[in-house]
Motif scaffolding. Structure first.
Motif, PDB file in Angstrom:
ATOM      1  N   MET A  43       0.728  -1.311   0.112  1.00  0.00           N
ATOM      2  CA  MET A  43       0.069   0.124   0.150  1.00  0.00           C
ATOM      3  C   MET A  43       1.068   1.258  -0.063  1.00  0.00           C
ATOM      4  SD  MET A  43      -2.851  -1.333   0.061  1.00  0.00           S
ATOM      5  CE  MET A  43      -4.417  -0.113   0.558  1.00  0.00           C
ATOM      6  N   ASP A  44       0.308   2.372  -0.396  1.00  0.00           N
ATOM      7  CA  ASP A  44       1.161   3.643  -0.196  1.00  0.00           C
ATOM      8  C   ASP A  44       1.260   4.092   1.007  1.00  0.00           C
ATOM      9  OD1 ASP A  44       1.436   3.753  -3.251  1.00  0.00           O
ATOM     10  OD2 ASP A  44      -0.587   4.475  -3.383  1.00  0.00           O
ATOM     11  N   LYS A  45       0.153   3.936   1.996  1.00  0.00           N
ATOM     12  CA  LYS A  45       0.379   4.488   3.293  1.00  0.00           C
ATOM     13  C   LYS A  45      -0.460   3.579   4.294  1.00  0.00           C
ATOM     14  CE  LYS A  45      -2.008   8.448   4.451  1.00  0.00           C
ATOM     15  NZ  LYS A  45      -2.397   9.809   4.331  1.00  0.00           N
TER      16      LYS A  45
ATOM     17  N   GLY B 150      -9.645  -1.806  20.148  1.00  0.00           N
ATOM     18  CA  GLY B 150      -9.022  -2.697  19.360  1.00  0.00           C
ATOM     19  C   GLY B 150      -8.203  -1.992  18.147  1.00  0.00           C
ATOM     20  N   VAL B 151      -7.986  -2.789  17.305  1.00  0.00           N
ATOM     21  CA  VAL B 151      -6.884  -2.408  16.170  1.00  0.00           C
ATOM     22  C   VAL B 151      -7.555  -1.949  15.030  1.00  0.00           C
ATOM     23  CG1 VAL B 151      -5.018  -3.273  14.921  1.00  0.00           C
ATOM     24  CG2 VAL B 151      -5.176  -3.822  17.180  1.00  0.00           C
ATOM     25  N   ILE B 152      -7.275  -1.014  14.534  1.00  0.00           N
ATOM     26  CA  ILE B 152      -8.082  -0.370  13.337  1.00  0.00           C
ATOM     27  C   ILE B 152      -6.831   0.087  12.362  1.00  0.00           C
ATOM     28  CG2 ILE B 152      -9.244   1.538  12.025  1.00  0.00           C
ATOM     29  CD1 ILE B 152     -10.893   2.137  14.410  1.00  0.00           C
ATOM     30  N   VAL B 153      -6.728  -0.597  11.159  1.00  0.00           N
ATOM     31  CA  VAL B 153      -5.676  -0.512  10.292  1.00  0.00           C
ATOM     32  C   VAL B 153      -6.323   0.192   9.262  1.00  0.00           C
ATOM     33  CG1 VAL B 153      -4.093  -1.756   8.508  1.00  0.00           C
ATOM     34  CG2 VAL B 153      -4.698  -2.842  10.723  1.00  0.00           C
ATOM     35  N   LEU B 154      -5.804   1.605   8.729  1.00  0.00           N
ATOM     36  CA  LEU B 154      -5.962   2.260   7.843  1.00  0.00           C
ATOM     37  C   LEU B 154      -5.067   2.152   6.510  1.00  0.00           C
ATOM     38  CD1 LEU B 154      -8.023   4.666   6.353  1.00  0.00           C
ATOM     39  CD2 LEU B 154      -6.849   6.092   7.579  1.00  0.00           C
ATOM     40  N   MET B 155      -5.474   1.820   5.421  1.00  0.00           N
ATOM     41  CA  MET B 155      -4.533   1.555   4.217  1.00  0.00           C
ATOM     42  C   MET B 155      -4.960   2.569   3.126  1.00  0.00           C
ATOM     43  SD  MET B 155      -4.789  -2.522   4.399  1.00  0.00           S
ATOM     44  CE  MET B 155      -6.400  -2.669   4.745  1.00  0.00           C
TER      45      MET B 155
END
Length: 158
Positions: free
Chosen positions: A123-125, A133-138
């Motif tokens: 991914m770019d970022k 909890g865990v939030i992954v933002l791609m």
């Protein structure tokens, strides 16, 4: 704020639903005009993020949910994967999110270290919010739209 469409999908925290989400991201990215290679990268990245959430978010609890949010912008696709199943309060997520650093303690990210290396490469970022909890933002940019007036001049608007 720039306009965008937001698509939210909730699935049970079970490995067999990874395919459903892969189909969703494939459809959205295809409609946006991403290349075949980029769509494949997106599918791998989202599979990793969901598999990570399935493995680590619900060790005891079988009826957990994973929420996936797609922010569809003109020049990029933002994908959020949250292992707590609630709806996204986008403003809150953006406020609390920080860049993923490769030296982040792997324990802090629910032992999901390897998948995050891979996501980071595709991914770019990549940003992480581990407050609830865990939030992954791609984020993946549509590179075709990042080209300046001359076809060979790539603008740096990222």
């Amino acid at each position: 704020m720039e306009p965008f469409d937001f698509v939210e999908v909730k699935v049970p925290a079970k490995a067999e639903y990874v395919g459903v989400v892969r189909l969703s991201i494939s459809g959205i990215a295809n409609r946006m005009g991403f290349s075949y290679e980029d769509i494949e990268d997106l599918k791998v990245a989202i599979s990793e993020a969901i598999t990570n959430a399935v493995k680590h978010a619900y060790k005891e609890d079988d009826d957990g949910e994973i929420t996936i949010g797609f922010g569809v912008y003109e020049n990029r696709l933002e994908i959020m994967v949250a292992d707590h199943g609630g709806s996204f309060d986008l403003a809150q997520v953006k406020e609390d999110i920080g860049p993923y650093k490769q030296d982040d303690s792997i324990e802090d990210l629910r032992e999901g270290g390897f998948g995050l290396f891979l996501i980071d490469a595709l991914m770019d970022k990549v940003e992480i919010n581990s407050k609830y909890g865990v939030i992954v933002l791609m984020t993946k940019y549509l590179h075709e739209n990042e080209v300046g007036l001359d076809d060979d001049q790539i603008s740096t608007t990222q």
